[in-house]
Design an enzyme around this catalytic site. Sequence first.
Site, PDB file in Angstrom:
ATOM      1  N   TRP A   1       3.458   5.127   6.349  1.00  0.00           N
ATOM      2  CA  TRP A   1       4.334   5.674   5.844  1.00  0.00           C
ATOM      3  C   TRP A   1       4.445   6.846   4.678  1.00  0.00           C
ATOM      4  O   TRP A   1       5.508   7.321   4.782  1.00  0.00           O
ATOM      5  CB  TRP A   1       5.072   4.534   5.187  1.00  0.00           C
ATOM      6  CG  TRP A   1       3.991   3.886   3.664  1.00  0.00           C
ATOM      7  CD1 TRP A   1       3.341   3.071   3.231  1.00  0.00           C
ATOM      8  CD2 TRP A   1       5.103   3.770   2.441  1.00  0.00           C
ATOM      9  NE1 TRP A   1       2.345   3.371   2.421  1.00  0.00           N
ATOM     10  CE2 TRP A   1       3.381   3.270   1.908  1.00  0.00           C
ATOM     11  CE3 TRP A   1       5.314   5.000   2.301  1.00  0.00           C
ATOM     12  CZ2 TRP A   1       3.898   3.628  -0.117  1.00  0.00           C
ATOM     13  CZ3 TRP A   1       5.791   5.078   0.225  1.00  0.00           C
ATOM     14  CH2 TRP A   1       4.392   4.157  -0.089  1.00  0.00           C
ATOM     15  N   ASP A   2       3.705   6.930   4.324  1.00  0.00           N
ATOM     16  CA  ASP A   2       2.942   7.948   3.525  1.00  0.00           C
ATOM     17  C   ASP A   2       3.217   9.118   3.581  1.00  0.00           C
ATOM     18  O   ASP A   2       3.752  10.066   3.475  1.00  0.00           O
ATOM     19  CB  ASP A   2       1.766   8.040   2.702  1.00  0.00           C
ATOM     20  CG  ASP A   2       0.510   7.799   3.807  1.00  0.00           C
ATOM     21  OD1 ASP A   2       1.010   7.598   4.459  1.00  0.00           O
ATOM     22  OD2 ASP A   2      -0.388   7.197   2.961  1.00  0.00           O
TER      23      ASP A   2
ATOM     24  N   LYS B   1      -1.752  -2.179  -6.778  1.00  0.00           N
ATOM     25  CA  LYS B   1      -2.701  -0.945  -6.820  1.00  0.00           C
ATOM     26  C   LYS B   1      -2.362   0.763  -6.918  1.00  0.00           C
ATOM     27  O   LYS B   1      -2.848   1.703  -6.953  1.00  0.00           O
ATOM     28  CB  LYS B   1      -2.916  -1.433  -4.980  1.00  0.00           C
ATOM     29  CG  LYS B   1      -3.370   0.128  -4.008  1.00  0.00           C
ATOM     30  CD  LYS B   1      -3.119  -1.110  -2.715  1.00  0.00           C
ATOM     31  CE  LYS B   1      -4.181  -0.019  -1.697  1.00  0.00           C
ATOM     32  NZ  LYS B   1      -4.647  -0.028  -0.419  1.00  0.00           N
ATOM     33  N   GLN B   2      -0.873   0.857  -6.890  1.00  0.00           N
ATOM     34  CA  GLN B   2       0.244   1.575  -6.254  1.00  0.00           C
ATOM     35  C   GLN B   2       0.973   2.094  -6.884  1.00  0.00           C
ATOM     36  O   GLN B   2       1.760   0.467  -6.461  1.00  0.00           O
ATOM     37  CB  GLN B   2      -0.205   2.948  -5.220  1.00  0.00           C
ATOM     38  CG  GLN B   2       0.385   1.831  -4.028  1.00  0.00           C
ATOM     39  CD  GLN B   2      -0.188   3.071  -2.284  1.00  0.00           C
ATOM     40  OE1 GLN B   2      -0.748   3.573  -2.355  1.00  0.00           O
ATOM     41  NE2 GLN B   2       0.228   2.325  -1.570  1.00  0.00           N
TER      42      GLN B   2
ATOM     43  N   GLU C   1       1.061  -3.462  -2.612  1.00  0.00           N
ATOM     44  CA  GLU C   1      -0.082  -3.933  -1.092  1.00  0.00           C
ATOM     45  C   GLU C   1      -0.885  -5.062  -2.253  1.00  0.00           C
ATOM     46  O   GLU C   1      -2.047  -5.867  -1.152  1.00  0.00           O
ATOM     47  CB  GLU C   1      -0.666  -3.485  -0.295  1.00  0.00           C
ATOM     48  CG  GLU C   1      -0.051  -2.553   0.333  1.00  0.00           C
ATOM     49  CD  GLU C   1      -1.161  -1.337   1.633  1.00  0.00           C
ATOM     50  OE1 GLU C   1      -2.628  -0.784   0.788  1.00  0.00           O
ATOM     51  OE2 GLU C   1       0.025  -1.309   2.311  1.00  0.00           O
TER      52      GLU C   1
END
Length: 750
Positions: free
Chosen positions: A346-347, A578-579, A474
Amino acid sequence: MAKKADRYFEVNPWKIVETHFDPAYAKVAESIFALGNEYMGVRGYFDEGGTTKSLTGSYFNGIYERENLGSGGYKGVVNDTEFMVNAVNWLAVKVIADGETLDLAKCKIEDYRRSLDLKTGLLKREFIWVTGKNVRIRLRFERLLAMEHTTEAVQKITAESVDFDGELQINLESDFGMIHQMHQKNYWDVQEKKAESTYTYIAAKTIHTDIYLFSGSVVCGESNGKVLEAAGYVEEKKAGVTYQVSLKPGKQAVFIKKTWNGMEDMPDWREQLSHVSYESILAENEEWWSEVWKKSDIEIYGDEENQQGIRYCIFQMMQTYHGAKAGNNIGAKGLTGEAYNGNAFWDTETYCLPFFLFNNRKAAKNLLLFRYQTLGEAKKRAEALDCKGAFYPIATISGRECCNLWQHASLQLQASTGVAYGIWIYEKVTKDREFIEQYGAEMLVEISRMLATRGDWSADGTKYGYYCVMGPDEFQMMVNHNCYTNFMGKFTFVYTLRVLNEHEGLAEKFHVTKEEQEDWKKKAEAMLLPYDENRQIFEQHDGFFKLPHVDVDAIPMEEFPLYHHWSYDRIYRNDMIKQPDVLMFMLLFNHAFTKEQLLANYEFYEPKCIHESSLSPSVHSILAAQLKKKKEAFDFFGFATRMDLDNYNRNTEEGLHTTSIAAAWMNIVYGFGGMRSDDEILAFSPTIPICWNGYRFRVETDNGTIIVNVKTDRVEMTLESDRECEVLVYGEKYILSSKRTEIAIPEEWR
């Protein structure tokens, strides 16, 4: 931030230089010295191979294999996975001196140096080999991939005697016997092969996907003006030539191999290569890269480390993708390694697309066309998950879902909403109505249909949202009302309805009834966005505020990457991130939030983020710059631009973090440059790190290219065009033209 740099390479603004050979760092260096031209890529492995630990990787965009994982017995769980397959090693070499084979892990070497020139793409490695008889041969290996004619490449080997007097043997091979390391298998069935004294060719097909690859090479060798004779040979999956040369002190021999790699037969490939030379590819590459740097270079004054870092990021971004072919995509590791199987995520739309929108619009459009070309597969995936419309895969090469981890493949909606975002930002920046009518609207309609069937109403029927999902973080799975997922779902409904309203006839074309549009409108209006009014903090998901806390700075460096050192379920049992999740949508739609909201959410979520994802530091740096947290912004910035060069995550050996490389560009342009492209007018609020003397970048717009030159006390802006362009700078409107506009940096931004 717990992670630290692992500094190894020499700092140089236009080169990456390795000054000694360290076997323990060999695989990291292979990733760093990877070459690519969008079509093919090779890791920086040694031509001569040897026993040094290596991932000898040669990859091609669009060449992939498939493995059946066995039936899981549950509907919607992926049973087949696809992955970019290790292909022909067209650089394979053997070097033998008086019966001794060159192997850097075993041989004595002196004066080792390897360099990658960012102005030409030339990779050069040279050293002195001290043989077992204590005599010396100076060797130089050079390789180039043609950036313009992407099927062409060249290899050059120079051997010069220092005090060696004897027989030197050089074998130049093309080898389809490569083992795909992720699966420990060879996936090639050789179809034909031939080797003569001046050329070789070998062709093979992948054993499951039946994809064809032809590798043909023209070879020549000479020593002191004399052409050397060669003998061709073939083995099971190899075609090569061998040279024998008597080398004496002060004399040298040069061997050149020109290669054409194609996915179809080309009868006149030898004729084509006759017009190609080492010098011609070098000159063409120099011209190609010169144009890239004219359009896309970011200059930093007073900081060579980050100057090198950002140029390396731009270099690798352009190597990985520059729009050479519509329908190509960007794998998470590009063409530099096998981690993530070469899949796109998706990035692509959220991190990579902005880079191309402001540097190469053709490439930006071609990226989105991949999603249009694979819409049919996304519709099949939606059906498998009991949804209507299109459910874009979280990981893909061909358009099919390739992730067999159900918690990712079935619970993550951000690939689909990322496509919607990509279409939206592309239209906003380019004003390309034709793209919307021909491609974008259909994708938006099908994504909205999926969102309308994947979500559900609350028990009391008042709120709509998404249950049992996994957001960008995630580290949290099967959560309800992930704020990012709900926010992006609402955005997609609203944007799709707007497109249908503004483009006459599209609703009828795609059979969108008034009842369906009304359903989307109601669901958008009722979308639940978890939010604490008093603290002005969006809750990452329902119940996140109640999770146990983990001090991420207390985690020892030896435990990274966490996926390798923590049990899988352990990472889900706390508030470690995580992000960016909440911070991600606050960046994508920055103008929709107040300064107070941005500050409150940044200060709440930043201490919880472990940056296990390479996508993470740039988002934090951009928002920190906006919030005038200059030290934090700069610290995260160094992490982003040198993520791979300094091996921050201790996993660069698996391949480069390609999408984070694009985010590093955003880090300067959207971060220190303060550019925002999500509102009606392009806006800038430049600031400058205290250790810099200035910096300069360019962005392409509809009206021309804007050059932004930031100095310690002022911003100078020029439009390369005979037109004018309206922008916001520190909240004030300015009309840019070819005449330089000077704006003093307000005290609060210094």
